[in-house]
Design a protein around this motif. Structure first.
Motif, PDB file in Angstrom:
ATOM      1  N   VAL A 133      33.944  55.896  35.566  1.00 37.02           N
ATOM      2  CA  VAL A 133      34.427  55.510  37.012  1.00 37.02           C
ATOM      3  C   VAL A 133      34.930  56.853  37.880  1.00 37.02           C
ATOM      4  N   ARG A 134      34.513  56.714  39.131  1.00 45.44           N
ATOM      5  CA  ARG A 134      34.954  58.029  39.954  1.00 45.44           C
ATOM      6  C   ARG A 134      36.098  57.691  40.584  1.00 45.44           C
ATOM      7  N   HIS A 135      37.179  57.295  39.656  1.00 52.44           N
ATOM      8  CA  HIS A 135      38.631  56.993  40.138  1.00 52.44           C
ATOM      9  C   HIS A 135      39.605  57.476  39.011  1.00 52.44           C
ATOM     10  N   SER A 136      40.740  57.844  39.521  1.00 51.98           N
ATOM     11  CA  SER A 136      41.455  58.172  38.524  1.00 51.98           C
ATOM     12  C   SER A 136      42.112  57.313  37.405  1.00 51.98           C
ATOM     13  N   ALA A 137      42.595  57.749  36.523  1.00 48.68           N
ATOM     14  CA  ALA A 137      43.049  56.826  35.245  1.00 48.68           C
ATOM     15  C   ALA A 137      44.188  55.843  35.897  1.00 48.68           C
ATOM     16  N   ASP A 138      45.202  56.563  36.545  1.00 50.10           N
ATOM     17  CA  ASP A 138      46.309  55.962  37.149  1.00 50.10           C
ATOM     18  C   ASP A 138      45.795  54.782  38.037  1.00 50.10           C
ATOM     19  N   GLU A 139      44.993  55.197  39.138  1.00 48.83           N
ATOM     20  CA  GLU A 139      44.239  54.220  39.903  1.00 48.83           C
ATOM     21  C   GLU A 139      43.617  52.980  39.229  1.00 48.83           C
ATOM     22  N   MET A 140      42.784  53.205  38.226  1.00 50.83           N
ATOM     23  CA  MET A 140      42.190  52.220  37.387  1.00 50.83           C
ATOM     24  C   MET A 140      43.210  51.242  36.661  1.00 50.83           C
ATOM     25  N   PHE A 141      44.342  51.851  36.097  1.00 59.59           N
ATOM     26  CA  PHE A 141      45.427  51.249  35.582  1.00 59.59           C
ATOM     27  C   PHE A 141      45.969  50.219  36.459  1.00 59.59           C
ATOM     28  N   ASP A 142      46.307  50.629  37.754  1.00 56.01           N
ATOM     29  CA  ASP A 142      46.905  49.892  38.689  1.00 56.01           C
ATOM     30  C   ASP A 142      46.165  48.873  39.045  1.00 56.01           C
ATOM     31  N   LEU A 143      45.028  49.066  39.384  1.00 59.92           N
ATOM     32  CA  LEU A 143      44.028  48.050  39.617  1.00 59.92           C
ATOM     33  C   LEU A 143      44.023  47.027  38.540  1.00 59.92           C
ATOM     34  N   VAL A 144      43.799  47.283  37.247  1.00 61.95           N
ATOM     35  CA  VAL A 144      43.966  46.200  36.318  1.00 61.95           C
ATOM     36  C   VAL A 144      45.135  45.464  36.249  1.00 61.95           C
ATOM     37  N   ALA A 145      46.028  46.207  36.105  1.00 58.88           N
ATOM     38  CA  ALA A 145      47.434  45.623  36.086  1.00 58.88           C
ATOM     39  C   ALA A 145      47.884  44.776  37.368  1.00 58.88           C
ATOM     40  N   ASP A 146      47.016  44.787  38.482  1.00 59.92           N
ATOM     41  CA  ASP A 146      47.545  43.941  39.509  1.00 59.92           C
ATOM     42  C   ASP A 146      46.710  42.559  39.350  1.00 59.92           C
ATOM     43  N   VAL A 147      47.337  41.618  38.311  1.00 65.60           N
ATOM     44  CA  VAL A 147      46.577  40.745  37.899  1.00 65.60           C
ATOM     45  C   VAL A 147      46.724  39.531  38.870  1.00 65.60           C
ATOM     46  N   GLU A 148      47.595  39.727  39.805  1.00 61.63           N
ATOM     47  CA  GLU A 148      47.699  38.698  41.021  1.00 61.63           C
ATOM     48  C   GLU A 148      46.355  38.669  41.919  1.00 61.63           C
ATOM     49  N   LYS A 149      45.730  39.888  41.890  1.00 62.97           N
ATOM     50  CA  LYS A 149      44.477  40.013  42.764  1.00 62.97           C
ATOM     51  C   LYS A 149      43.170  39.564  42.146  1.00 62.97           C
ATOM     52  N   TYR A 150      43.400  39.110  40.911  1.00 58.08           N
ATOM     53  CA  TYR A 150      42.146  38.963  40.229  1.00 58.08           C
ATOM     54  C   TYR A 150      41.039  37.796  40.942  1.00 58.08           C
ATOM     55  N   PRO A 151      41.823  36.685  41.267  1.00 54.41           N
ATOM     56  CA  PRO A 151      41.212  35.659  41.747  1.00 54.41           C
ATOM     57  C   PRO A 151      40.137  36.110  42.831  1.00 54.41           C
ATOM     58  N   ALA A 152      40.361  37.322  43.603  1.00 51.55           N
ATOM     59  CA  ALA A 152      39.534  37.641  44.813  1.00 51.55           C
ATOM     60  C   ALA A 152      38.140  38.576  44.061  1.00 51.55           C
ATOM     61  N   PHE A 153      38.249  38.788  42.930  1.00 50.01           N
ATOM     62  CA  PHE A 153      37.180  39.639  42.708  1.00 50.01           C
ATOM     63  C   PHE A 153      36.524  39.606  41.040  1.00 50.01           C
ATOM     64  N   VAL A 154      37.426  38.894  40.157  1.00 52.38           N
ATOM     65  CA  VAL A 154      37.122  38.901  38.814  1.00 52.38           C
ATOM     66  C   VAL A 154      36.145  37.574  38.510  1.00 52.38           C
ATOM     67  N   PRO A 155      35.054  37.809  37.679  1.00 57.45           N
ATOM     68  CA  PRO A 155      34.157  36.749  37.831  1.00 57.45           C
ATOM     69  C   PRO A 155      34.788  35.577  36.929  1.00 57.45           C
ATOM     70  N   LEU A 156      34.591  34.461  37.267  1.00 56.74           N
ATOM     71  CA  LEU A 156      35.183  33.286  36.648  1.00 56.74           C
ATOM     72  C   LEU A 156      36.738  32.787  37.123  1.00 56.74           C
ATOM     73  N   CYS A 157      37.377  33.740  37.263  1.00 56.03           N
ATOM     74  CA  CYS A 157      38.843  33.734  37.761  1.00 56.03           C
ATOM     75  C   CYS A 157      39.009  33.100  39.088  1.00 56.03           C
TER      76      CYS A 157
END
Length: 159
Positions: A10-34
């Motif tokens: 992906v065209r984002h840094s490892a730290d950015e992607m880690f932060d995005l996946v770690a932000d579990v509270e936001k999952y209902p906005a974009f994760v399939p089935l959540c």
């Protein structure tokens, strides 16, 4: 036991992607089935990792199930481990890794799972498989929304 692995540059840094996946509270906005996430507990361990215990509700048509998992965020090693604690599965393990490649990174997503109920496996199994195939794309799309779309770098030479 069903399992799925996806590795994607992906065209984002490892730290950015880690932060995005770690932000579990936001999952209902974009994760399939959540459909919902509720944090039960959050704390830091002496080894520098952060541990979150959360309830996730997944839903598809008339089927709605909730399960509890422990999420270990290992920022130093850019790894996230999700361990199943309670719910409709007999087994659920999910791992994320983030490897830097300049301004880009490789995101690896692995999951294996098995439902306790044969009926639930029939109802949700194929749909889960489809959703997992879309997970990586959903996180990449979310990264583009949060951090902006990055164009591929091109090298040019002049004579």
């Amino acid at each position: 036991m069903p399992q799925f692995t996806n590795r994607r540059r992906v065209r984002h840094s490892a730290d950015e992607m880690f932060d995005l996946v770690a932000d579990v509270e936001k999952y209902p906005a974009f994760v399939p089935l959540c459909k919902d996430i509720k944090i039960r507990q959050r704390g830091n361990k002496p080894d520098g990792t952060e541990v979150i215990v959360a309830d996730m509700t997944v839903s598809f048509k008339l089927v709605r199930e909730a399960f509890t998992s422990r999420v270990t965020l290992d920022r130093a090693h850019r790894k996230i481990l999700v361990e199943y604690l309670q719910g409709p599965f007999s087994t659920l393990e999910n791992r994320w890794t983030f490897e830097s490649h300049g301004d880009d990174c490789d995101v690896t997503f692995f999951i294996n799972y098995e439902f306790k109920s044969r009926m639930l496996a029939i109802l949700m199994g194929a749909m889960f498989d489809t959703a997992f195939q879309r997970f990586a794309a959903a996180f990449e799309k979310r990264a583009d929304q949060v951090y902006g779309v990055r164009k591929p770098t091109t090298s040019s030479t002049s004579s």
